[in-house]
Design an enzyme around this catalytic site. Structure first.
Site, PDB file in Angstrom:
ATOM      1  CG  ASP A   1      15.165 -13.837  81.850  1.00 12.18           C
ATOM      2  OD1 ASP A   1      15.731 -14.588  81.027  1.00 12.18           O
ATOM      3  OD2 ASP A   1      15.418 -12.627  81.981  1.00 12.18           O
TER       4      ASP A   1
ATOM      5  CE  LYS B   1      18.546 -12.712  84.030  1.00 10.29           C
ATOM      6  NZ  LYS B   1      19.174 -11.759  83.130  1.00 10.29           N
TER       7      LYS B   1
HETATM    8  O1  C5P Z   1       9.914 -12.657  77.768  1.00 15.75           O
HETATM    9  P1  C5P Z   1       9.916 -11.317  78.403  1.00 15.75           P
HETATM   10  O2  C5P Z   1       8.528 -10.803  78.665  1.00 15.75           O
HETATM   11  O3  C5P Z   1      10.788 -11.216  79.619  1.00 15.75           O
HETATM   12  O4  C5P Z   1      10.550 -10.340  77.326  1.00 15.75           O
HETATM   13  C1  C5P Z   1      10.424  -8.948  77.382  1.00 15.75           C
HETATM   14  C2  C5P Z   1      10.708  -8.379  76.007  1.00 15.75           C
HETATM   15  O5  C5P Z   1      12.093  -8.580  75.665  1.00 15.75           O
HETATM   16  C3  C5P Z   1       9.933  -9.046  74.876  1.00 15.75           C
HETATM   17  O6  C5P Z   1       8.688  -8.426  74.687  1.00 15.75           O
HETATM   18  C4  C5P Z   1      10.854  -8.837  73.682  1.00 15.75           C
HETATM   19  O7  C5P Z   1      10.703  -7.528  73.180  1.00 15.75           O
HETATM   20  C5  C5P Z   1      12.239  -8.920  74.285  1.00 15.75           C
HETATM   21  N1  C5P Z   1      12.839 -10.262  74.178  1.00 15.75           N
HETATM   22  C6  C5P Z   1      13.273 -10.718  72.943  1.00 15.75           C
HETATM   23  N2  C5P Z   1      13.832 -11.965  72.845  1.00 15.75           N
HETATM   24  C7  C5P Z   1      13.982 -12.753  73.940  1.00 15.75           C
HETATM   25  C8  C5P Z   1      13.555 -12.300  75.206  1.00 15.75           C
HETATM   26  C9  C5P Z   1      12.984 -11.055  75.296  1.00 15.75           C
HETATM   27  O8  C5P Z   1      13.165 -10.013  71.937  1.00 15.75           O
HETATM   28  N3  C5P Z   1      14.546 -13.953  73.800  1.00 15.75           N
END
Ligand code: C5P
Length: 285
Positions: free
Chosen positions: A137, A11
């Protein structure tokens, strides 16, 4: 059925607005996702062992529980008390830790692939529920749509039924960037926060490439550049070479340009040195 092969696309974020930090540590955001033609290929094969194994030739892809595709399979296997084993073979074309959500897309492909292979009978909202437990995501890839609005952590998806096809040159420096590191560097400036999603959306709906290119934006850019100030030259190089608009995708370091045609994209891509970057011509999928 013993084996299933599925495509797992990447994406781009045409807009990424960060609204505020939440009590759970995540950030509330608003984004427009675009599904693109750069894709991994995943083959799921049942096996007689009682293990889940990941095979992938790419050295930076985790082969165990650190891999979101592995976690996705493990969740379903536990919840549905599946005793047989599974081989997950990943042909990796999407750069890893690059702002393109390759790992998240792989997890979504495993969720929907196993729903078929193991005949679990899960509906889309149940799959989306699993997806949001895996990462912010993942859910987008469970919707059959080229473009979608993402809100919440990014996991709340509203498909945008648009038939627009965009062409891009995508350039990814050979550097991994961890999403958490980029978010940790973010300094939120909420005064006069513009609604960049609603600024861009009408241009996307009309297929007005020129205005769309001018409306691309990513609130994580200052945080990405604070980690790697030199990446500003990547943006500049694409613009100098005639791209109409240039933006980082997600938490970077991938940078993409909007261009008017496949031909223009090919000539633009040829200007990037393969020693430092990987570059691709991609379109909306
Ligand atoms: O959700 P995901 O594991 O992909 O996110 C990785 C990191 O990115 C999270 O641990 C967080 O630190 C940050 N993040 C965030 N806010 C979001 C998505 C991700 O702070 N909406």
């Amino acid at each position: 059925m013993d084996r299933l092969t599925v495509l797992s696309p990447a994406k781009l974020n045409l807009v990424l607005d960060i609204l505020r930090k939440r009590p759970d540590g995540y950030h509330e955001l608003r984004t427009i996702f675009e599904r693109i033609s750069l894709a991994d290929k995943i083959t799921l094969s049942r096996n007689k062992t009682n293990k889940i194994s990941i095979r992938c030739a790419h050295p930076h892809v985790p082969k165990g529980p650190g891999n979101l595709a592995y976690k996705a399979a493990m969740m379903l296997r536990n919840d549905f008390s599946i005793s047989e084993g599974l081989d997950i073979n990943i042909i990796k074309n999407i750069p890893v830790a690059a702002g393109l959500a390759g790992g998240s897309s792989n997890a979504a492909a495993v969720l929907s692939g196993l729903n078929c292979l193991w005949q679990l009978g899960l509906g889309n909202s149940q799959l989306v529920n699993y997806a949001s437990r895996l990462g912010s995501d993942v859910a987008f890839f469970l919707y059959d749509t080229s473009f979608a609005l993402g809100t919440g952590r990014g996991e709340r998806i509203k498909p945008l039924g648009l038939k627009v096809k965009l062409w891009h040159v995508l350039v990814t420096p050979k550097v991994k960037m961890l999403t958490a590191d980029v978010f940790a560097r973010l300094k939120l400036n909420l005064t006069n926060k513009k609604d960049n999603v609603n600024i861009l959306l009408p241009f996307l709906r009309k297929g007005d490439l020129e205005r769309l290119a001018g409306a691309l934006s990513n609130d994580l850019e200052p945080a990405i550049l604070s980690l790697r100030p030199d990446f500003i030259y990547l943006k500049k190089k694409l613009l100098d070479a005639g791209a109409t608009g240039v933006c980082f995708s997600g938490s970077g370091p991938s940078v993409f340009a909007c261009v008017g045609s496949h031909k223009h994209a090919l000539s633009l891509r040829a200007k990037f040195d393969r020693r430092y970057t990987q570059s691709f011509v991609v379109s909306t999928l």
